[in-house]
Design a protein around this motif. Structure first.
Motif, PDB file in Angstrom:
ATOM      1  N   GLN A  84      -5.776   3.582   5.781  1.00 36.45           N
ATOM      2  CA  GLN A  84      -6.792   4.610   5.996  1.00 36.45           C
ATOM      3  C   GLN A  84      -7.011   4.845   7.485  1.00 36.45           C
ATOM      4  OE1 GLN A  84     -10.279   4.326   3.656  1.00 36.45           O
ATOM      5  NE2 GLN A  84      -9.055   4.340   1.808  1.00 36.45           N
ATOM      6  N   LEU A  85      -6.992   3.741   8.260  1.00 38.26           N
ATOM      7  CA  LEU A  85      -7.117   3.867   9.710  1.00 38.26           C
ATOM      8  C   LEU A  85      -5.942   4.661  10.259  1.00 38.26           C
ATOM      9  CD1 LEU A  85      -8.355   0.375  10.877  1.00 38.26           C
ATOM     10  CD2 LEU A  85      -9.387   2.553  11.441  1.00 38.26           C
ATOM     11  N   SER A  86      -4.764   4.394   9.732  1.00 39.89           N
ATOM     12  CA  SER A  86      -3.571   5.065  10.211  1.00 39.89           C
ATOM     13  C   SER A  86      -3.720   6.581  10.066  1.00 39.89           C
ATOM     14  CB  SER A  86      -2.362   4.569   9.422  1.00 39.89           C
ATOM     15  OG  SER A  86      -1.180   4.833  10.116  1.00 39.89           O
ATOM     16  N   ARG A  87      -4.341   7.028   8.967  1.00 36.51           N
ATOM     17  CA  ARG A  87      -4.615   8.460   8.796  1.00 36.51           C
ATOM     18  C   ARG A  87      -5.537   8.960   9.906  1.00 36.51           C
ATOM     19  NH1 ARG A  87      -1.959  11.889   6.629  1.00 36.51           N
ATOM     20  NH2 ARG A  87      -3.644  13.170   5.809  1.00 36.51           N
ATOM     21  N   ARG A  88      -6.564   8.143  10.246  1.00 37.19           N
ATOM     22  CA  ARG A  88      -7.495   8.555  11.313  1.00 37.19           C
ATOM     23  C   ARG A  88      -6.817   8.557  12.674  1.00 37.19           C
ATOM     24  NH1 ARG A  88      -9.752  10.732   7.698  1.00 37.19           N
ATOM     25  NH2 ARG A  88      -9.242   9.273   6.082  1.00 37.19           N
ATOM     26  N   PHE A  89      -5.723   7.789  12.782  1.00 42.33           N
ATOM     27  CA  PHE A  89      -4.976   7.820  14.045  1.00 42.33           C
ATOM     28  C   PHE A  89      -4.069   9.039  14.079  1.00 42.33           C
ATOM     29  CE2 PHE A  89      -5.193   2.924  14.058  1.00 42.33           C
ATOM     30  CZ  PHE A  89      -6.401   2.961  14.722  1.00 42.33           C
ATOM     31  N   GLY A  90      -4.132   9.851  13.038  1.00 39.43           N
ATOM     32  CA  GLY A  90      -3.360  11.085  13.016  1.00 39.43           C
ATOM     33  C   GLY A  90      -1.938  10.916  12.528  1.00 39.43           C
ATOM     34  N   LYS A  91      -1.661   9.834  11.815  1.00 37.47           N
ATOM     35  CA  LYS A  91      -0.295   9.622  11.321  1.00 37.47           C
ATOM     36  C   LYS A  91      -0.090  10.391  10.015  1.00 37.47           C
ATOM     37  CE  LYS A  91       0.556   6.653  14.551  1.00 37.47           C
ATOM     38  NZ  LYS A  91       1.303   7.103  15.724  1.00 37.47           N
TER      39      LYS A  91
ATOM     40  N   GLU B  33       6.393   3.327   7.224  1.00 33.55           N
ATOM     41  CA  GLU B  33       6.082   2.200   8.108  1.00 33.55           C
ATOM     42  C   GLU B  33       5.122   1.186   7.469  1.00 33.55           C
ATOM     43  OE1 GLU B  33       7.464   1.687  11.044  1.00 33.55           O
ATOM     44  OE2 GLU B  33       8.613   3.559  11.008  1.00 33.55           O
ATOM     45  N   HIS B  34       4.112   1.687   6.761  1.00 34.66           N
ATOM     46  CA  HIS B  34       3.114   0.755   6.236  1.00 34.66           C
ATOM     47  C   HIS B  34       3.501   0.206   4.869  1.00 34.66           C
ATOM     48  CE1 HIS B  34      -0.097   0.635   9.140  1.00 34.66           C
ATOM     49  NE2 HIS B  34       0.013   1.932   9.323  1.00 34.66           N
TER      50      HIS B  34
ATOM     51  N   VAL C 220      -6.212   0.145   1.304  1.00 28.35           N
ATOM     52  CA  VAL C 220      -6.527  -0.883   2.281  1.00 28.35           C
ATOM     53  C   VAL C 220      -6.886  -0.204   3.590  1.00 28.35           C
ATOM     54  CG1 VAL C 220      -5.659  -2.897   3.478  1.00 28.35           C
ATOM     55  CG2 VAL C 220      -4.965  -2.468   1.165  1.00 28.35           C
ATOM     56  N   GLU C 221      -7.708  -0.901   4.373  1.00 28.39           N
ATOM     57  CA  GLU C 221      -8.243  -0.261   5.563  1.00 28.39           C
ATOM     58  C   GLU C 221      -7.169   0.153   6.570  1.00 28.39           C
ATOM     59  OE1 GLU C 221     -11.075  -3.253   6.418  1.00 28.39           O
ATOM     60  OE2 GLU C 221     -12.401  -2.590   4.805  1.00 28.39           O
ATOM     61  N   TYR C 222      -6.087  -0.614   6.673  1.00 33.18           N
ATOM     62  CA  TYR C 222      -5.135  -0.245   7.734  1.00 33.18           C
ATOM     63  C   TYR C 222      -4.390   1.059   7.476  1.00 33.18           C
ATOM     64  CZ  TYR C 222      -1.870  -3.062   4.866  1.00 33.18           C
ATOM     65  OH  TYR C 222      -1.142  -3.611   3.857  1.00 33.18           O
TER      66      TYR C 222
ATOM     67  N   TYR D  32       4.914   8.956   7.525  1.00 36.71           N
ATOM     68  CA  TYR D  32       4.885   7.791   8.414  1.00 36.71           C
ATOM     69  C   TYR D  32       4.272   6.591   7.699  1.00 36.71           C
ATOM     70  CZ  TYR D  32       3.462   4.811  12.345  1.00 36.71           C
ATOM     71  OH  TYR D  32       3.265   3.738  13.176  1.00 36.71           O
TER      72      TYR D  32
ATOM     73  N   PRO E   5       7.689  -1.928   4.009  1.00 37.25           N
ATOM     74  CA  PRO E   5       7.861  -3.379   4.200  1.00 37.25           C
ATOM     75  C   PRO E   5       7.215  -4.211   3.089  1.00 37.25           C
ATOM     76  CG  PRO E   5       7.062  -2.356   6.214  1.00 37.25           C
ATOM     77  CD  PRO E   5       7.042  -1.299   5.170  1.00 37.25           C
TER      78      PRO E   5
END
Lengths: 280, 313, 209
Positions: free
Chosen positions: A172-179, A187-188, A168-170, A183, A191
């Motif tokens: 993948q985005l989290s990886r681009r945010f350097g997480k 976190e993702h 899912v995009e969020y 994490y 839950p």
């Protein structure tokens, strides 16, 4: 539309929560009762052997005059402890494997998938007996045996969920945010799998106690001096042919009811969490 | 003479009962005041931002709302109020839906069979011929007939969805977001098809967020905002910077178009849970007076269109 | 600084290449439009530029002008925050539905009150779940999340396609103002020609490459 019975006009959701609460209460009560029944309540009383179910002994008494109701409660409580312990352990294994596999991918994922297929392809009862014997039998043996065989289906569910979230995009985005992967898992993903996890734990539980009972019944589980349900049932076999039906009937019935009850709790929780059924 | 509308919706209200947390239940009103009239041979576009509940309008007409939805108001077909049973009888026969996404296609049917569903009472040869014709018209290769939905690209799937509805003999076609994912050429093709269909006497209700596409073909445009139709305008009203428009929201919308001033007013559409008591646009409107905040204005006729505003002229 | 894609080739199926030897450059502070009919790999190129997928051939890199010569020096991408950020068409998928909006927006770092206000985000929304907000509001969060000093280039893939015209204008005004103040490069991908012409100083047609 006219409301007829305001007292009973609760939504399905409320009814579900109510019955789940009631079952949980009963569950805790049986568990506590089993722990607090003192040893001397199960005293041998040779004047009252084989008394039929009645006011003195609701569930009757056995060949040395012990009260079957107390023995059943004690037995259920032991079974429940085993069930709880083994379903918690298998859930922990499931979370670990279910997340590690997809997130780290590659060899780790292949190993875990292979292990799932392997465990699923061998008959449960036989593996549990083997593991239980290898661990020296007793409570420890059974818990390890059940936990080792019952993590698979929950792992599959969690793995599928995590695989989906991974793309899912969020995330993948989290990886681009350097997480970090850690994490993202914590976190993702966590839950999202909590509902599956709780439902999974609850649904493994009846399996666990039924396996415990059957293996003990076959003589590979708990030792004879523990008043576990499996032990009670296996002893009662000797007297069944002579018409002492209550020795097997009540403990067996309680076991079935307990399993059904916990199964119902699991299904209820799923109903409450599933967005498709949660709004009625 | 005014044509008698084939489909008419009067003051439709749609709400959901929902649990927010635990046992807190709430009634969420997604559509507040929706009025529209659709005549044969007419294309009406309902334009509103995505997620504002436009799709639910289509679902309400077809009677396929989820179980926790409740509606008030009237849906009339040929002058008669539609009951749930009527809706079930009419859907797929006289009223068809062009759905929004591939997920609405049967995943186990090939494209050929998919289109064939709406071609009842035809011989095999006729079906075959019509199938080929329609695929050809949308520039789809004949090999596509053997494809299953998962093999289709976004644009192809869109065309197949259209094809299934366009071949049917329905009187009313409801198209839910028919345009996204289409390149300019196919878009023109699709819009032309809609035009042809309506010229042959069909009534078309196009539900879209894309005001540009709506302007290209629709006879009338209903502007949907915060669950209500705020204005009914003709396409020509949007010309010359929206001089012909009536409602302050529509005027602002027109000014914000990239082809116009690209200027945005402040604020945002209220969520279903925070609708103002008075006019739905009152919190962002420059013309807002005290009267506007007291009650919702009526939908009234102004210069051949309609607007839900007491200041509109 | 500039973002360069050099000789990019990519295909989903064997034999069929969506992108073939594509070269593309964005200077800092520049707003470039990217147009093509559907199926020409706009979104694929966007994902390659932002590092979501690796091209089969070719490279994406940042370059810094060298002082002495007129040449450029390559800057390798670090492991952490990616200076090229992508905004998707559907904000619902770019936000974890199990997170409250405060957590969503602070995954990168809480923006200043001033930025929140500029993006039209109300303080009280931070305590809401994503499902309680509409697409327009969620997209404001997604955009604001990417507007920080670490982002040097922003790729907007059909960023406002699903939104109404007013929200579209609001969001683009925010992005363009920020980009010119912070010299951030922007790539606008849209099927809507009028919008691209309105926003961009330069338009690249992918079919002409």
């Amino acid at each position: 539309m006219r409301k007829k019975y305001t007292l009973f006009a609760l939504g399905i959701r409320k009814k579900t929560i109510f019955s789940t609460g009631l079952f949980l209460l009963l569950f805790v009560w049986v568990m506590a009762a089993g722990i607090f029944i003192a040893e001397d309540a199960l005293m041998v009383d040779l004047e009252q052997t084989f008394s039929k179910p009645g006011m003195d002994h609701l569930f009757g008494s056995d060949w040395v005059g012990r009260d079957m109701l107390l023995r059943t409660l004690k037995g259920l409580s032991i079974s429940m402890r085993i069930g709880l312990l083994s379903s918690l352990i298998s859930a922990a294994v499931a979370v670990l494997f279910g997340i590690i596999g997809p997130v780290f991918g590659g060899a780790a994922d292949r190993c875990i998938s292979w292990l799932i297929d392997f465990v699923l392809s061998v008959p449960h009862t036989i593996i549990i007996i083997l593991i239980s014997l290898a661990c020296g039998g007793g409570l420890k043996g059974i818990v390890v045996g059940i936990a080792c065989t019952h993590w698979t289906s929950l792992t599959r569910v969690i793995r599928a969920e995590v695989l989906q979230i991974l793309h899912v995009e969020y995330t993948q985005l989290s990886r681009r945010f350097g997480k970090s992967k850690w994490y993202i898992a914590k976190e993702h993903m966590f839950p999202h799998i909590v509902p599956q996890l709780v439902v999974g734990v609850v649904l493994v539980f009846p399996h666990a106690i039924l396996h415990e009972a059957s293996i003990t019944f076959l003589g590979f589980g708990l030792p004879a001096h523990e008043p576990a349900i499996g032990v009670i049932l296996s002893e009662s076999m000797k007297y069944l042919t002579s018409g002492k039906w209550w020795l097997a009937f009540f403990p067996g019935l309680c076991l079935v009811l307990l399993s059904l009850m916990v199964d119902k709790i699991g299904n209820n929780l799923e109903k409450l969490w599933n967005p498709n059924t949660a709004h009625d | 003479m005014k044509r008698e509308p084939i489909l008419k919706i009067e003051n439709l209200e749609l709400s959901f009962s929902q649990y927010i947390q635990g046992l807190k239940k709430r009634e969420l009103t997604v559509i507040t005041n929706l009025d529209l009239e659709l005549a044969e041979g007419e294309i009406l576009a309902v334009v509103g931002s995505s997620g504002s509940g436009k799709s639910l309008l289509a679902h309400a007409i077809l009677g396929i709302l989820p179980y926790n939805a409740r509606t008030r108001g009237k849906i009339l077909y040929k002058g008669k109020v539609l009951s749930q049973r009527e809706k079930e009888r009419l859907r797929g026969q006289e009223i068809v839906l062009v759905p929004q996404s591939v997920n609405y296609l049967d995943p186990l049917l090939q494209v050929e069979q998919q289109i064939g569903i709406s071609l009842q009472n035809k011989t095999k040869e006729q079906k075959e011929k019509m199938n080929n014709e329609i695929l050809h018209r949308y520039g789809l290769d004949l090999a596509v007939k053997q494809y299953y939905p998962f093999q289709l690209s976004g644009g192809m799937a869109r065309k197949v969805l259209l094809a299934t509805a366009l071949t049917s003999s329905a009187k009313v076609i409801i198209a839910d977001e028919p345009t996204p994912g289409l390149d300019d050429e196919s878009l023109g093709e699709v819009l032309k098809d809609f035009r042809n269909l309506s010229d042959s006497g069909k009534a078309i209700l196009m539900i879209t967020h894309d005001i540009q596409a709506a302007l290209k073909i629709a006879d009338k445009i209903a502007i949907f905002y915060a669950g209500a139709t705020l204005e009914l305008a003709a396409g020509i009203d949007f010309a010359h910077g929206g001089q012909g428009l009536r409602h302050p929201y529509t005027k602002a919308l027109c000014r914000a178009l990239p082809g116009e001033d690209f200027e945005a007013i402040e604020g945002r559409q209220p969520l279903p849970s925070e609708l103002p008591q008075g006019c739905l646009f009152s919190d962002r409107c420059q013309l807002c007076t005290e009267e506007c905040t007291r009650q919702r204005p009526d939908y009234r006729m102004i210069r051949g269109g309609k607007a839900r505003c007491i200041h509109a002229t | 600084m500039r973002l360069r894609a050099h000789n990019i080739t990519y295909g989903y199926a064997k034999g069929r290449k969506i992108l073939e030897n594509v070269n593309f450059t964005v200077e800092e502070g520049e707003v470039v439009g990217l147009t093509a009919p559907s199926g020409y790999g706009k979104s694929t190129l966007a994902k390659i530029l932002a590092g979501f997928i690796k091209p089969e051939q070719g490279e994406v890199f940042l370059e810094k002008p060298e002082k002495a010569e007129s040449g450029y020096k390559r800057e390798p991408f670090s492991m952490g925050y990616n200076p090229v950020q992508l905004i998707f068409q559907h904000p619902e998928k770019a936000i974890n539905p199990k997170w409250k909006m405060r957590k969503v927006i602070s995954e990168v770092g809480m923006p200043s009150a001033q930025m929140l206000k500029a993006a039209g985000i109300k303080e009280e929304w931070l305590e809401r779940w994503p499902a309680e907000l509409s697409g327009g509001e969620l997209q404001r969060f997604c955009v604001l999340r990417a507007l920080n000093e670490q982002t040097r280039f922003l790729i907007a893939d059909e960023m406002t396609t699903m939104l109404d015209a007013i929200t579209q204008a609001q969001i683009w005004n925010l992005v363009l103002t920020y980009a010119s103040e912070h010299r951030m490069g922007v790539v606008v991908i849209s099927h809507e020609k009028i919008l691209v012409d309105r926003l961009c100083t330069k338009v690249v047609d992918l079919t002409q490459m």
